[in-house]
Design an enzyme around this catalytic site. Structure first.
Site, PDB file in Angstrom:
ATOM      1  N   GLY A   1       3.050  -3.681   8.287  1.00 28.87           N
ATOM      2  CA  GLY A   1       2.997  -3.399   9.687  1.00 28.87           C
ATOM      3  C   GLY A   1       5.070  -4.157   9.904  1.00 28.87           C
TER       4      GLY A   1
ATOM      5  N   THR B   1       0.504  -1.006   0.238  1.00 28.24           N
ATOM      6  CA  THR B   1      -0.226   0.150  -0.179  1.00 28.24           C
ATOM      7  C   THR B   1       0.964   1.171  -0.384  1.00 28.24           C
TER       8      THR B   1
ATOM      9  N   GLU C   1      -6.270  -5.859   3.669  1.00 29.53           N
ATOM     10  CA  GLU C   1      -5.999  -7.331   2.765  1.00 29.53           C
ATOM     11  C   GLU C   1      -7.777  -7.093   2.096  1.00 29.53           C
TER      12      GLU C   1
HETATM   13  C1  LIG Z   1       3.682 -13.587  16.560  1.00 30.35           C
HETATM   14  C2  LIG Z   1       2.323 -13.985  16.283  1.00 30.35           C
HETATM   15  C3  LIG Z   1       2.296 -14.917  15.029  1.00 30.35           C
HETATM   16  C4  LIG Z   1       1.355 -14.625  13.475  1.00 30.35           C
HETATM   17  C5  LIG Z   1       1.431 -15.701  12.595  1.00 30.35           C
HETATM   18  C6  LIG Z   1       0.358 -15.429  11.463  1.00 30.35           C
HETATM   19  C7  LIG Z   1      -0.834 -14.808  11.913  1.00 30.35           C
HETATM   20  C8  LIG Z   1      -1.195 -14.151  10.385  1.00 30.35           C
HETATM   21  C9  LIG Z   1      -2.337 -13.231  10.565  1.00 30.35           C
HETATM   22  C10 LIG Z   1      -2.524 -13.056   9.326  1.00 30.35           C
HETATM   23  C11 LIG Z   1      -2.505 -11.119   9.793  1.00 30.35           C
HETATM   24  C12 LIG Z   1      -1.418  -9.983   8.719  1.00 30.35           C
HETATM   25  C13 LIG Z   1      -2.116  -9.040   9.014  1.00 30.35           C
HETATM   26  C14 LIG Z   1      -2.085  -8.103   7.834  1.00 30.35           C
HETATM   27  C15 LIG Z   1      -1.972  -5.946   7.995  1.00 30.35           C
HETATM   28  C16 LIG Z   1      -2.441  -5.884   6.299  1.00 30.35           C
HETATM   29  C17 LIG Z   1      -1.969  -6.062   5.529  1.00 30.35           C
HETATM   30  C18 LIG Z   1      -2.284  -5.648   4.462  1.00 30.35           C
HETATM   31  O1  LIG Z   1      -3.565  -4.907   4.406  1.00 30.35           O
HETATM   32  S1  LIG Z   1      -1.272  -6.048   2.567  1.00 30.35           S
HETATM   33  C19 LIG Z   1      -1.990  -4.908   1.515  1.00 30.35           C
HETATM   34  C20 LIG Z   1      -3.286  -5.405   0.599  1.00 30.35           C
HETATM   35  N1  LIG Z   1      -4.373  -4.861  -0.454  1.00 30.35           N
HETATM   36  C21 LIG Z   1      -5.187  -5.077  -0.799  1.00 30.35           C
HETATM   37  O2  LIG Z   1      -5.663  -6.815  -0.544  1.00 30.35           O
HETATM   38  C22 LIG Z   1      -5.344  -4.746  -1.664  1.00 30.35           C
HETATM   39  C23 LIG Z   1      -7.126  -5.259  -2.441  1.00 30.35           C
HETATM   40  N2  LIG Z   1      -6.773  -4.516  -3.989  1.00 30.35           N
HETATM   41  C24 LIG Z   1      -6.461  -5.680  -4.832  1.00 30.35           C
HETATM   42  O3  LIG Z   1      -6.546  -7.311  -4.082  1.00 30.35           O
HETATM   43  C25 LIG Z   1      -7.039  -5.873  -5.843  1.00 30.35           C
HETATM   44  O4  LIG Z   1      -6.519  -4.685  -6.531  1.00 30.35           O
HETATM   45  C26 LIG Z   1      -8.051  -5.565  -6.769  1.00 30.35           C
HETATM   46  C27 LIG Z   1      -8.147  -7.701  -7.021  1.00 30.35           C
HETATM   47  C28 LIG Z   1      -9.319  -4.965  -5.894  1.00 30.35           C
HETATM   48  C29 LIG Z   1      -7.874  -6.007  -8.394  1.00 30.35           C
HETATM   49  O5  LIG Z   1      -7.165  -6.236  -8.640  1.00 30.35           O
HETATM   50  P1  LIG Z   1      -7.100  -5.800 -10.294  1.00 30.35           P
HETATM   51  O6  LIG Z   1      -5.602  -5.678 -10.358  1.00 30.35           O
HETATM   52  O7  LIG Z   1      -7.399  -4.219 -10.773  1.00 30.35           O
HETATM   53  O8  LIG Z   1      -8.224  -6.501 -10.846  1.00 30.35           O
HETATM   54  P2  LIG Z   1      -9.249  -6.009 -12.025  1.00 30.35           P
HETATM   55  O9  LIG Z   1     -10.810  -5.472 -11.146  1.00 30.35           O
HETATM   56  O10 LIG Z   1      -8.922  -5.079 -13.086  1.00 30.35           O
HETATM   57  O11 LIG Z   1      -9.982  -7.862 -12.101  1.00 30.35           O
HETATM   58  C30 LIG Z   1      -9.058  -8.073 -13.090  1.00 30.35           C
HETATM   59  C31 LIG Z   1      -9.743 -10.140 -13.296  1.00 30.35           C
HETATM   60  O12 LIG Z   1      -8.939 -10.494 -11.438  1.00 30.35           O
HETATM   61  C32 LIG Z   1      -9.264 -11.053 -10.706  1.00 30.35           C
HETATM   62  N3  LIG Z   1      -8.571 -11.152  -9.700  1.00 30.35           N
HETATM   63  C33 LIG Z   1      -7.902 -10.021  -9.575  1.00 30.35           C
HETATM   64  N4  LIG Z   1      -7.494 -11.153  -8.147  1.00 30.35           N
HETATM   65  C34 LIG Z   1      -8.128 -11.832  -8.040  1.00 30.35           C
HETATM   66  C35 LIG Z   1      -6.474 -12.730  -6.926  1.00 30.35           C
HETATM   67  N5  LIG Z   1      -6.310 -12.495  -6.086  1.00 30.35           N
HETATM   68  N6  LIG Z   1      -7.103 -13.813  -7.303  1.00 30.35           N
HETATM   69  C36 LIG Z   1      -7.635 -14.377  -8.748  1.00 30.35           C
HETATM   70  N7  LIG Z   1      -8.160 -13.379  -9.788  1.00 30.35           N
HETATM   71  C37 LIG Z   1      -8.287 -12.220  -9.277  1.00 30.35           C
HETATM   72  C38 LIG Z   1     -10.868 -10.518 -11.305  1.00 30.35           C
HETATM   73  O13 LIG Z   1     -11.908 -11.301 -10.186  1.00 30.35           O
HETATM   74  C39 LIG Z   1     -10.882 -10.288 -12.091  1.00 30.35           C
HETATM   75  O14 LIG Z   1     -11.547 -11.513 -12.643  1.00 30.35           O
HETATM   76  P3  LIG Z   1     -12.090 -11.235 -14.179  1.00 30.35           P
HETATM   77  O15 LIG Z   1     -12.584 -12.589 -15.183  1.00 30.35           O
HETATM   78  O16 LIG Z   1     -12.088 -10.207 -15.413  1.00 30.35           O
HETATM   79  O17 LIG Z   1     -12.881 -10.976 -13.828  1.00 30.35           O
HETATM   80  C1  LIG Z   2      -4.181  -1.661  10.812  1.00 35.90           C
HETATM   81  C2  LIG Z   2      -4.234  -1.549   9.020  1.00 35.90           C
HETATM   82  C3  LIG Z   2      -2.627  -2.998   8.953  1.00 35.90           C
HETATM   83  C4  LIG Z   2      -2.191  -2.413   7.688  1.00 35.90           C
HETATM   84  N1  LIG Z   2      -1.002  -3.362   7.077  1.00 35.90           N
HETATM   85  C5  LIG Z   2      -1.238  -3.432   5.675  1.00 35.90           C
HETATM   86  C6  LIG Z   2       0.377  -3.571   5.592  1.00 35.90           C
HETATM   87  O1  LIG Z   2       0.870  -4.183   6.214  1.00 35.90           O
HETATM   88  N2  LIG Z   2       0.861  -3.778   4.119  1.00 35.90           N
HETATM   89  C7  LIG Z   2       0.101  -2.918   2.921  1.00 35.90           C
HETATM   90  O2  LIG Z   2       0.892  -3.248   2.215  1.00 35.90           O
HETATM   91  N3  LIG Z   2      -0.948  -2.452   3.690  1.00 35.90           N
HETATM   92  C8  LIG Z   2      -1.645  -2.366   4.837  1.00 35.90           C
HETATM   93  N4  LIG Z   2      -2.193  -2.207   5.262  1.00 35.90           N
HETATM   94  C9  LIG Z   2      -3.263  -0.949   4.079  1.00 35.90           C
HETATM   95  C10 LIG Z   2      -4.684  -1.846   3.653  1.00 35.90           C
HETATM   96  O3  LIG Z   2      -4.332  -2.421   2.789  1.00 35.90           O
HETATM   97  C11 LIG Z   2      -5.556  -0.864   2.636  1.00 35.90           C
HETATM   98  O4  LIG Z   2      -5.842   0.582   3.886  1.00 35.90           O
HETATM   99  C12 LIG Z   2      -6.528  -1.558   2.097  1.00 35.90           C
HETATM  100  O5  LIG Z   2      -6.503  -2.638   1.769  1.00 35.90           O
HETATM  101  C13 LIG Z   2      -8.040  -0.355   1.988  1.00 35.90           C
HETATM  102  O6  LIG Z   2      -7.426   0.649   0.814  1.00 35.90           O
HETATM  103  P1  LIG Z   2      -6.885   2.017   1.078  1.00 35.90           P
HETATM  104  O7  LIG Z   2      -6.913   2.553   2.321  1.00 35.90           O
HETATM  105  O8  LIG Z   2      -6.564   2.499  -0.076  1.00 35.90           O
HETATM  106  O9  LIG Z   2      -8.961   2.419   0.751  1.00 35.90           O
HETATM  107  P2  LIG Z   2      -9.355   3.106  -0.840  1.00 35.90           P
HETATM  108  O10 LIG Z   2      -9.519   2.053  -1.310  1.00 35.90           O
HETATM  109  O11 LIG Z   2      -8.914   4.780  -0.180  1.00 35.90           O
HETATM  110  O12 LIG Z   2     -10.854   3.112   0.179  1.00 35.90           O
HETATM  111  C14 LIG Z   2     -11.028   3.953   0.991  1.00 35.90           C
HETATM  112  C15 LIG Z   2     -13.733   4.481   0.522  1.00 35.90           C
HETATM  113  O13 LIG Z   2     -13.304   4.182  -0.721  1.00 35.90           O
HETATM  114  C16 LIG Z   2     -14.335   1.995  -1.363  1.00 35.90           C
HETATM  115  N5  LIG Z   2     -13.094   2.523  -2.861  1.00 35.90           N
HETATM  116  C17 LIG Z   2     -12.244   2.314  -3.362  1.00 35.90           C
HETATM  117  N6  LIG Z   2     -12.209   1.808  -4.243  1.00 35.90           N
HETATM  118  C18 LIG Z   2     -13.610   1.341  -5.047  1.00 35.90           C
HETATM  119  C19 LIG Z   2     -14.195   0.966  -5.948  1.00 35.90           C
HETATM  120  N7  LIG Z   2     -13.283   0.414  -7.002  1.00 35.90           N
HETATM  121  N8  LIG Z   2     -15.684   0.932  -5.951  1.00 35.90           N
HETATM  122  C20 LIG Z   2     -16.526   1.065  -5.276  1.00 35.90           C
HETATM  123  N9  LIG Z   2     -15.461   1.639  -3.722  1.00 35.90           N
HETATM  124  C21 LIG Z   2     -14.106   1.645  -3.443  1.00 35.90           C
HETATM  125  C22 LIG Z   2     -13.442   1.681  -0.653  1.00 35.90           C
HETATM  126  O14 LIG Z   2     -15.045   0.875  -0.143  1.00 35.90           O
HETATM  127  C23 LIG Z   2     -13.966   2.511   0.789  1.00 35.90           C
HETATM  128  O15 LIG Z   2     -15.193   3.084   1.862  1.00 35.90           O
HETATM  129  C24 LIG Z   2      -3.201  -1.468   6.392  1.00 35.90           C
HETATM  130  C25 LIG Z   2      -4.006  -1.119   6.400  1.00 35.90           C
HETATM  131  C26 LIG Z   2      -4.273  -1.014   8.590  1.00 35.90           C
HETATM  132  C27 LIG Z   2      -6.084  -0.366   8.228  1.00 35.90           C
END
Ligand SMILES: CCCCCCCCCCCCCCC/C=C/C(=O)SCCNC(=O)CCNC(=O)[C@H](O)C(C)(C)COP(=O)(O)OP(=O)(O)OC[C@H]1O[C@@H](n2cnc3c(N)ncnc32)[C@H](O)[C@@H]1OP(=O)(O)O
Ligand SMILES: Cc1cc2nc3c(=O)[nH]c(=O)nc-3n(C[C@H](O)[C@H](O)[C@H](O)COP(=O)(O)OP(=O)(O)OC[C@H]3O[C@@H](n4cnc5c(N)ncnc54)[C@H](O)[C@@H]3O)c2cc1C
Length: 674
Positions: A196, A157, A440
């Protein structure tokens, strides 16, 4: 008056609840642990990790400054990581300490009221090495990461983009002269933000960046990047890194920011399982599916369903035990004040929380098994099941995190004022789980991913083409008549499927209408997204209900009669609850009548009363040690008021009889001398 039980002084109301529970609590614990052997092994791990007292703090975390909190969390993370490498690795059957053992994860929670700064190392850094590296890369990085010689995180991110991964701005430009990638942050919005452990803890991270080679952009790819010196921990030249500041929760996770100034890394540090850049800069795509680089996110979405089920189990344990000892109001003047658990509205708040924890726990196991099957197929080069799995894991992540956050907050409401105390444990649970709804993949965004799949599946059903298992019910969407209502569990599940099919059909019809009226496909989709989200939610509820019911029937096949009864009551409660929450939809898409719904409400209320005597037994069956609950309200012995007072007396505010603020501000103000 208190009562002694196994050398423990137990609140008499709780003792009474335990005496009247009519099923074998341990049997239910075994069901949710996956068998008696697993329960024994879990208990052994918990004993080794927790009996030494290493998880305890001298001063409550909540009384520490942010810096002290962080340092304390690092201290305990190091103790726990060392335990995992030594005693726990062998006990948990892990060759080296691994990432996917729910028991290890569960036990870790005793050490942290918030989260470990190592969470991302174990939760995403190590899984990315496992999932995105070539075998040669893995053999270099994995042993070092597992042995904690290096600590990493996952930096995807940016300030400007989290959801839209294709919009990330960080660049990784290949230089064939030196066989290096040059990482660069061209704008403020391209700074990595949120990872994180990045702020102060890690020395490596996975960086997701736009790959450029031979003048062409090939989209986002993962790289492993050293950001701090392995000995001094000082940030390396070309790296700007820091901590992002206080948050609603996650305050011991040192989430960080990261920018690059033409920072060079060797070519081999691109994770090359799915795509490669050769020495001369030629780009080679290896993977058969374009989204395999999103694999770590899919993994974490699967893990999160289990994670939130566990946290909801904690909140319901706290709220149910507290509701058994808390007495309030006098509806019958001649009787003593009732336990608040006797109020039907309280049962309505709490029993759905227990049932949801069960439903999500069983769905998470089922989802994990489906994930393992998809991974096994992909190993053989077949990615056919990935789209369905992506749709499934997306909606389950969205609904499980959202429902759990909502129900944890409901548990807080159920605890009245005392639930608002940090020492109740519930605020920390809520702050942690509410973040899971966003990270996520945000709730709405992920449900729209599932909706894409549903619409496609609907069109396949319309064309009489075969459907994948989780959407096979769409084949019945074209019968022309409304689904027949029937209030048996299977009947209700069929109705939930009819709702999902009906809502998907409405979306498709509306989109087609809008396109006929001249809207582009993108605009017609956008205008329908409120309903598409609702369709995906309905689909997910049908999947959860169906899985929960089937799994409970299977897992209790050989259980004792009373366990069967209480498990059946809880699944039925779950189905009634959601049917009653969706009466408008049922009236639209099934043959249900007003009378059917009135009858269902009465059946639901009677079910609450049947479950009532077993409520404490049901939360005891989660078998959550006091060390895991961190709660004055939810401890096994129910000494709530004593614990609340003990915690209050620990407040540094109570260390001096008169606060300095009196002489500095209050006195001068009151004497008119300010
Ligand atoms: C001591 C402690 C012990 C611990 C042990 C372990 C503990 C484990 C716990 C774990 C906790 C971890 C903490 C995590 C903290 C947080 C971390 C984060 O947040 S990391 C960042 C995460 N970010 C996101 O999740 C971003 C979300 N966005 C997306 O996933 C994508 O951008 C999107 C899916 C919204 C769109 O992607 P895009 O490339 O733009 O795709 P399209 O919309 O154009 O779709 C094209 C096509 O692809 C398909 N698609 C999309 N994603 C996937 C996928 N992942 N797999 C398969 N296919 C995918 C989509 O459906 C479309 O298909 P189509 O056929 O064209 O319809
Ligand atoms: C506690 C915490 C830990 C995190 N840890 C990590 C980490 O370790 N590594 C990492 O890489 N990231 C991490 N993140 C980031 C996290 O993955 C993003 O915040 C999350 O994926 C949401 O993306 P954004 O912040 O860009 O929200 P935005 O996408 O800006 O969302 C804002 C609003 O817009 C809406 N929106 C956005 N796009 C669309 C769309 N296409 N259609 C309709 N509505 C839409 C959403 O629903 C939401 O209501 C963490 C976040 C938090 C809060």
């Amino acid at each position: 008056m208190t009562q002694t039980n196994n050398n423990m002084t137990v609140n008499p109301d709780l003792a009474m609840e335990r005496a009247k529970c009519n099923f074998n609590v341990l049997e239910v614990t075994h069901i949710f642990d996956g068998g008696e052997r697993n329960t024994l092994q879990r208990k052994k791990i918990e004993d080794v990790a927790l009996n030494s007292g290493a998880s305890k703090d001298a001063l409550g975390e909540e009384h520490m400054s942010p810096k002290e909190k962080y340092e304390n969390a690092v201290r305990k993370s190091c103790i726990y990581a060392t335990m995992m490498k030594n005693e726990l690795a062998e006990l948990s059957g892990l060759e080296s300490f691994g990432v996917s053992s729910p028991v290890i994860r569960r036990t870790a929670d005793a050490f942290f009221k918030e989260v470990s700064p190592f969470l991302l190392h174990l939760g995403m850094f190590v899984p990315t090495i496992m999932g995105q590296c070539t075998p040669e890369q893995q053999s270099y990085w994995l042993p070092r990461a597992l042995d904690m010689q290096i600590i990493g995180t996952y930096a995807q991110t940016e300030l400007g983009h989290g959801t839209f991964i294709r919009g990330l701005e960080t660049t990784a430009t290949y230089d064939p002269e030196t066989e290096e990638f040059v990482l660069h942050s061209p704008t403020l919005s391209s700074y990595k933000w949120w990872a994180g452990g990045l702020g102060k803890t890690v020395n490596y991270c996975i960086v997701v960046a736009q790959l450029y080679t031979k003048g062409e952009c090939h989209g986002t790819h993962p790289f492993i990047v050293q950001i701090r010196d392995e000995d001094t921990h000082v940030p390396l030249p070309g790296i700007k890194v820091g901590e992002i500041g206080p948050k609603m929760g996650f305050n011991t996770a040192d989430n960080g920011f990261l920018g690059f100034d033409h920072y060079r890394i060797p070519r081999e540090h691109m994770l090359m399982k799915n795509a490669q850049v050769l020495k001369d800069g030629t780009y080679v795509k290896v993977a058969r599916h374009g989204k395999l680089t999103y694999g770590t996110m899919v993994f974490v979405r699967v893990v999160l369903v289990n994670e939130v089920a566990f946290n909801l189990a904690k909140a319901s344990t706290i709220a149910v035990r507290y509701s058994a000892i808390r007495r309030q109001s006098k509806p019958k003047p001649d009787e003593v004040e009732p336990q608040i658990l006797d109020y039907v509205t309280q049962q309505h708040k709490l029993f759905i929380a227990i049932a949801t924890a069960h439903a999500l726990q069983l769905c998470s196991t089922w989802l994990w098994e489906s994930f393992s099957a998809v991974l096994a197929q992909m190993k053989g080069g077949n990615t056919d099941t990935l789209p369905e799995f992506h749709a499934l894991s997306s909606c389950l992540k969205a609904i499980s995190t959202s429902d759990s956050a909502h129900l944890i907050e409901q548990c807080r409401h159920a605890c009245g004022g005392h639930g608002y105390m940090i020492s109740s444990g519930i605020p920390n649970l809520y702050n942690f789980v509410s973040a899971t709804r966003t990270y996520e993949g945000d709730y709405t965004v992920l449900l729209l991913q599932t909706a894409r799949f549903l619409v496609k599946a609907y069109e396949q059903a319309e064309a009489k083409k075969p459907l994948t298992p989780t959407v096979s019910y769409l084949a019945h969407a074209f019968s022309g008549s409304r689904a027949t209502w029937d209030n048996s569990p299977d009947g209700i599940i069929r109705s939930f499927q009819a709702l999902a099919a009906g809502k998907t059909a409405v979306c498709v019809t509306n989109m087609r209408k809008r396109m006929r009226a001249g809207l582009s496909q993108v605009d017609a989709w956008e205008m329908s997204t409120i309903q598409l989200v609702a369709a995906a939610e309905a689909h997910c509820r049908a999947v959860i209900a169906d899985t929960y019911r089937k799994e409970i029937v299977r897992l209790t096949a050989n259980s004792s009669p009373n366990v069967k009864v209480v498990m059946d009551q809880l699944t039925t409660l779950y189905l009634y609850y959601w049917a009653l929450e969706r009466t408008g939809d049922l009236l639209m898409f099934t043959s249900v009548s007003q009378k059917d719904l009135v009858d269902l409400q009465i059946a639901y209320e009677e079910l609450l009363l049947k479950i009532r005597p077993n409520a404490v037994g049901l939360v005891d069956a989660f078998d959550l040690r006091d060390e895991l609950l961190h709660s004055t309200l939810g401890s096994y012995d129910g000494r709530v008021y004593e614990r609340l007072m003990e915690e209050a007396l620990k407040s540094p505010m109570n260390k001096e009889p008169v606060s300095d603020a009196y002489s500095k501000y209050l006195r001068p103000m009151m004497k008119g001398k300010l």
